[in-house]
Design a protein around this motif. Structure first.
Motif, mmCIF file in Angstrom:
data_model
loop_
_atom_site.group_PDB
_atom_site.id
_atom_site.type_symbol
_atom_site.label_atom_id
_atom_site.label_comp_id
_atom_site.label_asym_id
_atom_site.label_seq_id
_atom_site.Cartn_x
_atom_site.Cartn_y
_atom_site.Cartn_z
ATOM 1 N N SER A 284 0.804 -1.181 -0.099
ATOM 2 C CA SER A 284 -0.081 -0.013 -0.081
ATOM 3 C C SER A 284 0.803 1.223 0.180
ATOM 4 O O SER A 284 1.954 1.481 0.528
ATOM 5 C CB SER A 284 -0.823 0.088 1.171
ATOM 6 N N ARG A 285 0.401 2.183 -0.654
ATOM 7 C CA ARG A 285 0.975 3.625 -0.858
ATOM 8 C C ARG A 285 0.032 4.530 -0.720
ATOM 9 O O ARG A 285 -1.039 4.502 -0.770
ATOM 10 C CB ARG A 285 1.830 3.532 -2.039
ATOM 11 N N GLU A 286 0.348 5.841 -0.268
ATOM 12 C CA GLU A 286 -0.451 7.048 -0.228
ATOM 13 C C GLU A 286 -0.984 7.212 -1.776
ATOM 14 O O GLU A 286 0.162 7.210 -2.450
ATOM 15 C CB GLU A 286 0.172 7.974 0.422
ATOM 16 N N PRO A 287 -2.195 7.325 -1.856
ATOM 17 C CA PRO A 287 -2.585 7.386 -3.283
ATOM 18 C C PRO A 287 -2.394 8.787 -4.070
ATOM 19 O O PRO A 287 -2.775 8.969 -5.060
ATOM 20 C CB PRO A 287 -4.219 7.137 -3.207
ATOM 21 N N THR A 288 -1.819 9.693 -3.129
ATOM 22 C CA THR A 288 -1.599 11.054 -3.888
ATOM 23 C C THR A 288 -0.434 11.781 -3.382
ATOM 24 O O THR A 288 -0.103 11.412 -2.334
ATOM 25 C CB THR A 288 -2.982 11.862 -3.443
ATOM 26 N N ALA A 289 0.160 12.738 -4.100
ATOM 27 C CA ALA A 289 1.284 13.374 -3.757
ATOM 28 C C ALA A 289 0.901 14.812 -4.466
ATOM 29 O O ALA A 289 0.122 14.819 -5.590
ATOM 30 C CB ALA A 289 2.536 13.022 -3.922
ATOM 31 N N PRO A 290 1.395 16.050 -4.344
ATOM 32 C CA PRO A 290 1.111 17.084 -5.086
ATOM 33 C C PRO A 290 1.541 16.973 -6.619
ATOM 34 O O PRO A 290 2.600 16.620 -7.054
ATOM 35 C CB PRO A 290 2.178 18.029 -4.620
ATOM 36 N N GLY A 291 0.498 17.163 -7.428
ATOM 37 C CA GLY A 291 0.365 17.045 -8.872
ATOM 38 C C GLY A 291 0.458 15.382 -9.330
ATOM 39 O O GLY A 291 0.922 15.222 -10.446
ATOM 40 N N LEU A 292 0.420 14.514 -8.296
ATOM 41 C CA LEU A 292 0.298 13.101 -8.681
ATOM 42 C C LEU A 292 -0.698 12.257 -7.967
ATOM 43 O O LEU A 292 -1.221 12.491 -6.744
ATOM 44 C CB LEU A 292 1.559 12.762 -8.258
ATOM 45 N N ALA A 293 -1.298 11.165 -8.651
ATOM 46 C CA ALA A 293 -2.286 10.152 -8.095
ATOM 47 C C ALA A 293 -2.024 8.862 -8.490
ATOM 48 O O ALA A 293 -1.164 8.678 -9.682
ATOM 49 C CB ALA A 293 -3.749 10.833 -8.452
ATOM 50 N N LEU A 294 -2.368 7.852 -7.701
ATOM 51 C CA LEU A 294 -2.118 6.284 -7.954
ATOM 52 C C LEU A 294 -3.527 5.746 -8.146
ATOM 53 O O LEU A 294 -4.229 6.068 -7.621
ATOM 54 C CB LEU A 294 -1.249 5.683 -7.111
ATOM 55 N N VAL A 295 -3.660 4.689 -8.914
ATOM 56 C CA VAL A 295 -4.835 4.112 -9.262
ATOM 57 C C VAL A 295 -4.375 2.717 -9.459
ATOM 58 O O VAL A 295 -3.381 2.314 -9.673
ATOM 59 C CB VAL A 295 -5.537 4.277 -10.437
ATOM 60 N N GLY A 296 -5.422 1.746 -8.895
ATOM 61 C CA GLY A 296 -4.937 0.396 -9.172
ATOM 62 C C GLY A 296 -3.987 -0.230 -8.366
ATOM 63 O O GLY A 296 -3.849 0.341 -7.174
ATOM 64 N N ASP A 297 -3.261 -1.290 -8.856
ATOM 65 C CA ASP A 297 -2.332 -1.877 -7.846
ATOM 66 C C ASP A 297 -1.083 -0.846 -7.565
ATOM 67 O O ASP A 297 -0.517 -1.333 -6.478
ATOM 68 C CB ASP A 297 -1.571 -3.147 -8.575
ATOM 69 N N ALA A 298 -0.967 0.221 -8.197
ATOM 70 C CA ALA A 298 -0.003 1.237 -7.821
ATOM 71 C C ALA A 298 -0.228 1.781 -6.553
ATOM 72 O O ALA A 298 0.665 2.064 -5.756
ATOM 73 C CB ALA A 298 0.084 2.345 -9.111
ATOM 74 N N ALA A 299 -1.319 1.807 -6.287
ATOM 75 C CA ALA A 299 -1.818 2.262 -4.898
ATOM 76 C C ALA A 299 -1.961 1.328 -3.841
ATOM 77 O O ALA A 299 -1.608 1.371 -2.664
ATOM 78 C CB ALA A 299 -3.107 3.126 -4.918
ATOM 79 N N LEU A 300 -2.570 0.306 -4.223
ATOM 80 C CA LEU A 300 -2.918 -0.677 -3.203
ATOM 81 C C LEU A 300 -3.072 -2.227 -3.867
ATOM 82 O O LEU A 300 -3.730 -2.313 -4.752
ATOM 83 C CB LEU A 300 -4.089 -0.456 -2.289
ATOM 84 N N THR A 301 -2.598 -3.218 -3.265
ATOM 85 C CA THR A 301 -2.746 -4.684 -3.679
ATOM 86 C C THR A 301 -3.512 -5.283 -2.749
ATOM 87 O O THR A 301 -3.392 -5.247 -1.632
ATOM 88 C CB THR A 301 -1.501 -5.269 -4.238
ATOM 89 N N GLY A 302 -4.289 -6.409 -3.342
ATOM 90 C CA GLY A 302 -4.985 -7.069 -2.472
ATOM 91 C C GLY A 302 -4.108 -8.666 -2.451
ATOM 92 O O GLY A 302 -3.258 -8.865 -3.309
ATOM 93 N N ASP A 303 -4.770 -9.564 -1.668
ATOM 94 C CA ASP A 303 -4.158 -11.077 -1.788
ATOM 95 C C ASP A 303 -4.616 -11.521 -3.053
ATOM 96 O O ASP A 303 -6.031 -11.779 -3.205
ATOM 97 C CB ASP A 303 -4.724 -11.666 -0.462
ATOM 98 N N PRO A 304 -3.767 -12.106 -4.017
ATOM 99 C CA PRO A 304 -4.567 -12.810 -5.150
ATOM 100 C C PRO A 304 -5.625 -13.923 -4.846
ATOM 101 O O PRO A 304 -6.661 -14.091 -5.654
ATOM 102 C CB PRO A 304 -3.312 -13.627 -5.783
ATOM 103 N N LEU A 305 -5.717 -14.251 -3.670
ATOM 104 C CA LEU A 305 -6.656 -15.408 -3.614
ATOM 105 C C LEU A 305 -8.459 -14.952 -3.485
ATOM 106 O O LEU A 305 -9.117 -15.475 -3.547
ATOM 107 C CB LEU A 305 -6.508 -16.399 -2.198
ATOM 108 N N TRP A 306 -8.086 -13.649 -3.330
ATOM 109 C CA TRP A 306 -9.403 -13.029 -3.140
ATOM 110 C C TRP A 306 -10.006 -12.528 -4.597
ATOM 111 O O TRP A 306 -11.428 -12.036 -4.852
ATOM 112 C CB TRP A 306 -9.775 -11.977 -2.091
ATOM 113 N N GLY A 307 -9.181 -12.478 -5.634
ATOM 114 C CA GLY A 307 -9.538 -11.926 -6.937
ATOM 115 C C GLY A 307 -10.192 -10.411 -6.891
ATOM 116 O O GLY A 307 -10.986 -10.361 -7.912
ATOM 117 N N VAL A 308 -9.654 -9.664 -6.028
ATOM 118 C CA VAL A 308 -10.316 -8.324 -6.060
ATOM 119 C C VAL A 308 -9.626 -7.050 -6.937
ATOM 120 O O VAL A 308 -10.037 -5.963 -7.040
ATOM 121 C CB VAL A 308 -10.519 -7.666 -4.561
#
Length: 427
Positions: A284-308
């Protein structure tokens, strides 16, 4: 549209990564009047993510609808993802209430079909320039190294290129170069399981629906996909890794054969290699910084077993577009818009990841999990409640609310003394 681009271009938003999250964000932002450069490091428009559960959980359905992809998914043969789960108390089989609506769903569809589909929709969207063969190599900053992000540097077949924008979006996966260039810290949660999967054709599943096995601590799942292909995955405890390393194919097949109501894997045709990973931590990472945003796995990943992961990628793209589009187009305060996106992202996803990270330790069920899973195997209402959580349509607080736990306790008390099914072992 797809274009080679020229040096010195300026956009409202530049997105690194034209997978699910990046393509969805590009479409949704452009529809709101934002000029988007969508960068993809690979030159092939049909490129796709290989290591994936290939499942879109039901929380993604509203986003797919907004993107206008539902008819195309149905036409491509996507399979509605119903589910049943094996536990030591028997099978949990969620069904719609007799007088209620059908259970929410999304789809299982291979990324080889899904990724080119959504990427082509992005390329066709007015306001989006899809720039293939563009690998981000650094960030442009205002006022030197520590200033706000103001664009990207990218390597292309024609040389280096600078693209300036009010907002840079990292949609470039769990190892996000954009996040690394921005210096965003990464929080890591160890995963006590490793995983391998393969694709099989003509592999019948009971009821024709997805199956998941909770074997404490081992896991497995089988998800039917488009074109008659089933994705079959095993996620054993890491204590079993040495045996898998000695004989991957034999260990994989032996694991599957030992599953309760095991799919007849020996009679099916394997149409892919057995692929996987021995180390897949949750990040997990903070999803934003000045002038920047993260989406998808770049911001946060789940456990593959849940398929989310696919569902969260699409949701985060939608939240970003909803919060920042006016400001990204120059009609508002971008910093405040990014703050709102970050709050939504943390509120909606961090509690889910907290539970997933705890379960990823590779432990048996804890007392609360035993209560809920055992009740769900015995009671249709609890099974439906669990289905809503597994589909990420409700959060942990509602899933584990006092009322939900009280109902589960009543169900278990009624069944106290009943003989539990014998738990087969995969060891």
């Amino acid at each position: 549209m797809t274009k080679p681009g020229t040096a010195g271009d300026e956009y409202d938003v530049v997105i690194s990564g034209a997978g699910l999250a990046g393509s969805a964000a590009a479409i949704l932002l452009a529809r709101r009047g934002v000029r988007v450069a969508l960068l993809e490091r690979r030159s092939d428009p049909a490129a796709y993510k290989v290591l994936c559960t290939h499942s879109l959980t039901a929380n993604a359905h509203p986003v797919l609808d907004e993107l206008g992809l539902l008819p195309a998914l149905e036409k491509a043969g996507a399979v509605r993802n119903e589910a049943r789960w094996y536990t030591r108390w028997g099978w949990i089989e969620p069904r719609a209430a007799p007088t209620g609506p059908e259970l929410p769903h999304a789809y299982n569809i291979r990324r080889s079909v899904l990724d080119p589909l959504i990427r082509s929709r992005a390329a066709e969207t007015p306001g989006v320039d899809l720039l293939l063969g563009h690998q981000v190599t650094g960030l442009l900053r205002e006022d030197g190294h520590r200033g706000r992000t103001a664009g990207v540097r990218a390597s292309t077949s024609g040389g280096e290129r600078e693209i300036r924008a009010r907002l840079v979006v990292g949609a470039d996966g769990k190892d996000s170069p954009v996040a690394k260039f921005a210096g965003l810290p990464t929080r890591t949660y160890e995963n006590g399981r490793f995983g391998y999967l393969a694709h099989f054709r003509d592999l019948p599943l009971r009821g024709g629906i997805g199956q998941t096995w909770f074997l404490e601590p081992d896991m497995a799942y089988a998800f039917p996909n488009d074109d008659g292909v089933t994705v079959l995955a095993v996620l054993p405890d890491k204590a079993r890794l040495p045996a898998f390393r000695e004989d991957l194919e034999g260990s994989f097949l032996d694991f599957v054969r030992a599953l309760p109501e095991a799919p007849p894997v020996d009679a099916a045709e394997r149409v892919s290699k057995i692929i996987g990973t021995i180390d897949y931590p949750l990040l997990s990472r903070e999803p934003t910084a000045p002038g920047l945003a993260l989406v998808g796995d770049a911001a946060l990943t789940g456990d593959p077993l849940w398929g989310v992961g696919c569902g969260w990628a699409l949701q985060s793209a939608r939240w970003l577009a909803e919060e920042v589009a006016p400001a990204a187009a120059g009609r508002g305060d971008l910093d405040r818009s990014l703050l709102r996106y970050a709050r939504v992202h943390r509120r909606r996803l961090r509690p889910h990841q907290y539970l997933a990270a705890d379960f990823a330790k590779g432990r048996p069920f804890n007392p609360v999990e035993r209560l809920v899973f055992s009740a769900a195997a015995r009671d249709e209402a609890v099974a439906r409640h669990m289905y809503l959580f597994a589909s990420r349509l409700i959060g942990p607080l509602r899933f584990l609310s006092p009322a939900a736990l009280a109902r589960a306790a009543v169900v278990d008390i009624r069944h106290r003394g009943a003989a539990a099914p014998t738990v087969p072992t995969t060891r």
